[in-house]
Design an enzyme around this catalytic site. Structure first.
Site, PDB file in Angstrom:
ATOM      1  CG  LEU A  65      -1.874  -1.234   1.247  1.00 34.54           C
ATOM      2  CD1 LEU A  65      -2.502  -1.424   2.626  1.00 34.54           C
ATOM      3  CD2 LEU A  65      -2.955  -1.066   0.187  1.00 34.54           C
ATOM      4  N   PRO A  66       0.274   2.410  -0.341  1.00 31.70           N
ATOM      5  CG  PRO A  66      -0.988   3.884  -1.649  1.00 31.70           C
ATOM      6  CD  PRO A  66      -1.096   2.628  -0.837  1.00 31.70           C
ATOM      7  CB  THR A  99       8.249   2.342   1.442  1.00 29.28           C
ATOM      8  OG1 THR A  99       8.840   1.390   0.571  1.00 29.28           O
ATOM      9  CG2 THR A  99       9.342   3.157   2.124  1.00 29.28           C
ATOM     10  CE  LYS A 174      11.913   1.241  -0.330  1.00 30.98           C
ATOM     11  NZ  LYS A 174      12.510   1.025  -1.644  1.00 30.98           N
ATOM     12  CE  LYS A 249       6.077   6.445   0.836  1.00 33.18           C
ATOM     13  NZ  LYS A 249       5.646   5.057   0.710  1.00 33.18           N
TER      14      LYS A 249
HETATM   15  P1  NAD Z   1       0.621   2.398  -6.331  1.00 34.83           P
HETATM   16  O1  NAD Z   1      -0.009   3.667  -5.935  1.00 34.83           O
HETATM   17  O2  NAD Z   1       0.873   2.095  -7.766  1.00 34.83           O
HETATM   18  O3  NAD Z   1      -0.203   1.142  -5.722  1.00 34.83           O
HETATM   19  C1  NAD Z   1      -0.821   1.146  -4.465  1.00 34.83           C
HETATM   20  C2  NAD Z   1      -2.151   0.431  -4.618  1.00 34.83           C
HETATM   21  O4  NAD Z   1      -2.781   0.358  -3.335  1.00 34.83           O
HETATM   22  C3  NAD Z   1      -3.126   1.169  -5.545  1.00 34.83           C
HETATM   23  O5  NAD Z   1      -3.574   0.270  -6.567  1.00 34.83           O
HETATM   24  C4  NAD Z   1      -4.249   1.610  -4.616  1.00 34.83           C
HETATM   25  O6  NAD Z   1      -5.510   1.621  -5.257  1.00 34.83           O
HETATM   26  C5  NAD Z   1      -4.171   0.546  -3.540  1.00 34.83           C
HETATM   27  N1  NAD Z   1      -4.776   0.925  -2.268  1.00 34.83           N
HETATM   28  C6  NAD Z   1      -4.677   2.098  -1.601  1.00 34.83           C
HETATM   29  N2  NAD Z   1      -5.346   2.028  -0.445  1.00 34.83           N
HETATM   30  C7  NAD Z   1      -5.878   0.779  -0.366  1.00 34.83           C
HETATM   31  C8  NAD Z   1      -6.654   0.088   0.597  1.00 34.83           C
HETATM   32  N3  NAD Z   1      -7.028   0.677   1.754  1.00 34.83           N
HETATM   33  N4  NAD Z   1      -7.011  -1.196   0.336  1.00 34.83           N
HETATM   34  C9  NAD Z   1      -6.637  -1.786  -0.811  1.00 34.83           C
HETATM   35  N5  NAD Z   1      -5.900  -1.180  -1.764  1.00 34.83           N
HETATM   36  C10 NAD Z   1      -5.517   0.084  -1.540  1.00 34.83           C
HETATM   37  O7  NAD Z   1       2.012   2.338  -5.494  1.00 34.83           O
HETATM   38  P2  NAD Z   1       3.273   1.386  -5.768  1.00 34.83           P
HETATM   39  O8  NAD Z   1       4.230   2.084  -6.656  1.00 34.83           O
HETATM   40  O9  NAD Z   1       2.796   0.015  -6.087  1.00 34.83           O
HETATM   41  O10 NAD Z   1       3.921   1.429  -4.304  1.00 34.83           O
HETATM   42  C11 NAD Z   1       3.385   0.679  -3.211  1.00 34.83           C
HETATM   43  C12 NAD Z   1       4.372   0.760  -2.055  1.00 34.83           C
HETATM   44  O11 NAD Z   1       5.637   0.215  -2.467  1.00 34.83           O
HETATM   45  C13 NAD Z   1       4.645   2.194  -1.580  1.00 34.83           C
HETATM   46  O12 NAD Z   1       4.781   2.212  -0.184  1.00 34.83           O
HETATM   47  C14 NAD Z   1       5.965   2.530  -2.274  1.00 34.83           C
HETATM   48  O13 NAD Z   1       6.707   3.521  -1.560  1.00 34.83           O
HETATM   49  C15 NAD Z   1       6.661   1.181  -2.274  1.00 34.83           C
HETATM   50  N6  NAD Z   1       7.665   0.986  -3.334  1.00 34.83           N
HETATM   51  C16 NAD Z   1       7.406   1.355  -4.623  1.00 34.83           C
HETATM   52  C17 NAD Z   1       8.386   1.147  -5.595  1.00 34.83           C
HETATM   53  C18 NAD Z   1       8.168   1.555  -7.037  1.00 34.83           C
HETATM   54  O14 NAD Z   1       9.145   1.564  -7.809  1.00 34.83           O
HETATM   55  N7  NAD Z   1       6.945   1.855  -7.458  1.00 34.83           N
HETATM   56  C19 NAD Z   1       9.605   0.553  -5.247  1.00 34.83           C
HETATM   57  C20 NAD Z   1       9.805   0.158  -3.947  1.00 34.83           C
HETATM   58  C21 NAD Z   1       8.832   0.364  -2.975  1.00 34.83           C
END
Ligand code: NAD
Length: 299
Positions: A65-66, A99, A174, A249
């Site tokens: 999740l975000p 994260t 992280k 963030k």
């Molecule tokens: P994203 O925004 O693409 O995906 C997050 C998903 O969570 C979305 O589809 C959203 O609809 C869903 N969501 C939000 N609230 C929800 C809830 N209450 N119940 C169910 N679903 C819910 O983000 P992402 O890029 O996939 O990143 C996710 C996490 O991973 C973040 O914490 C980010 O910092 C971390 N991260 C991302 C990357 C990257 O390259 N994108 C790399 C490492 C870590």
């Protein structure tokens, strides 16, 4: 085969889920975005109607999740609704791969522990390309027993699964990594602008950097000048990838941690300020490498 509930199937969760399916696991997915959930179904998951529906009967629950507030709501419940804690079987292993801030990670892990669950924080590094290739690094905070249970599942999605310490330590590692990554993508962007101003050919400069002491993972995967690194978001009008808002963030989390511990992080502070500026300029939903556009005067 393990029955896995996967909550949050966005840019990272979806390719991670694909690798769990490829390893033969059964996955029930839940996302508040119907479009994201539809993609998970196309990838072989069963769509859950709610969070409670997703975790019922699961042996492992993974959240991607975000931010901390989403993770707290998902585990602890929101507005009187129960969360994962309370709906999942206490036999289920809980793994948060998002994260988030260390305090939220510790709060949720403590609540899970008090309710009889094993829980780990297991944030990842490697980006969307690493998630797709199954080469992520997992930084795991939690008990040795929780780590041992999680390791075979996480290995289906990553190449390095590291037990870094107690609950919250996965997030601590992280945050350190992402502060380094944020500084590195700014460095690559500044150098791309300077090279251009000095009349250097962009491809030639990249070739030199990538085999010299300035080389970084960020530039090799996210070089911000289009037409140089095939997988870079710069070739897709900076469609993410890793959103600038998420980088902002993470840099904010690093600054909070630095303030809490009295650590001097001047470059981390500068990186945090620049990414906040990028987001204020309307680029939060672009890839983090769009910081180049700000420096290049394209926003
Ligand atoms: P994203 O925004 O693409 O995906 C997050 C998903 O969570 C979305 O589809 C959203 O609809 C869903 N969501 C939000 N609230 C929800 C809830 N209450 N119940 C169910 N679903 C819910 O983000 P992402 O890029 O996939 O990143 C996710 C996490 O991973 C973040 O914490 C980010 O910092 C971390 N991260 C991302 C990357 C990257 O390259 N994108 C790399 C490492 C870590």
């Amino acid at each position: 085969m393990t029955r896995i509930a996967f909550i949050g199937v966005g840019n990272m969760g979806l390719p991670m889920l694909r690798n769990l399916r490829a390893a033969g696991h059964e996955v029930r997915a839940y996302d508040v975005s119907p479009a994201a959930l539809a993609e998970a179904v196309a990838a072989g998951a069963v769509a859950a109607a709610s969070l409670a529906d997703a975790v019922t009967g699961a042996e492992v629950v993974i959240t991607m999740l975000p931010e901390g507030r989403h993770v707290r709501a998902a585990y602890l419940g929101d507005g009187g609704n129960d969360g994962i804690i309370g709906h999942a079987s206490t036999e289920a292993l809980l793994a948060d791969c998002s994260t988030i801030d260390i305090a939220s990670a510790r709060e949720v892990a403590a609540a899970a522990g008090a309710a009889g669950y094993q829980m780990i924080d297991a944030p990842v590094s490697g980006g969307v390309s690493g998630a797709a290739a199954g080469t992520l690094t997992f930084m795991v905070g939690g008990s040795a027993a929780g780590f041992a249970r999680a390791e075979p599942i996480l290995s289906a999605m990553g190449r390095n699964v590291v037990h870094v310490g107690e609950p919250g330590h996965g997030q601590a590692a992280k945050i350190c990594n992402n502060m380094m990554a944020g500084i590195a993508i700014i460095g690559a962007s500044e150098v791309a602008c300077l090279g251009e101003a000095l009349g250097l050919d962009a491809k030639t400069l990249y070739g030199v950097l990538s085999t010299s002491s300035g080389q970084t993972w960020m530039m090799d995967h996210m070089y911000p000048v289009p037409g140089i690194v095939d997988i870079a978001a710069s070739n897709r009008n900076f469609a993410p990838g890793f959103k600038a808002a998420l980088m902002s963030k993470d840099l904010g989390l690093a600054q909070s941690a630095a303030a809490d511990t009295g650590t001097s992080t001047p470059l981390g502070a500068g990186a945090a300020a620049l990414f906040r500026m990028l987001c204020h300029n309307g680029a939060g939903e672009l890839d983090c490498s769009a910081v180049y556009k700000l420096l290049h005067g394209d926003l």
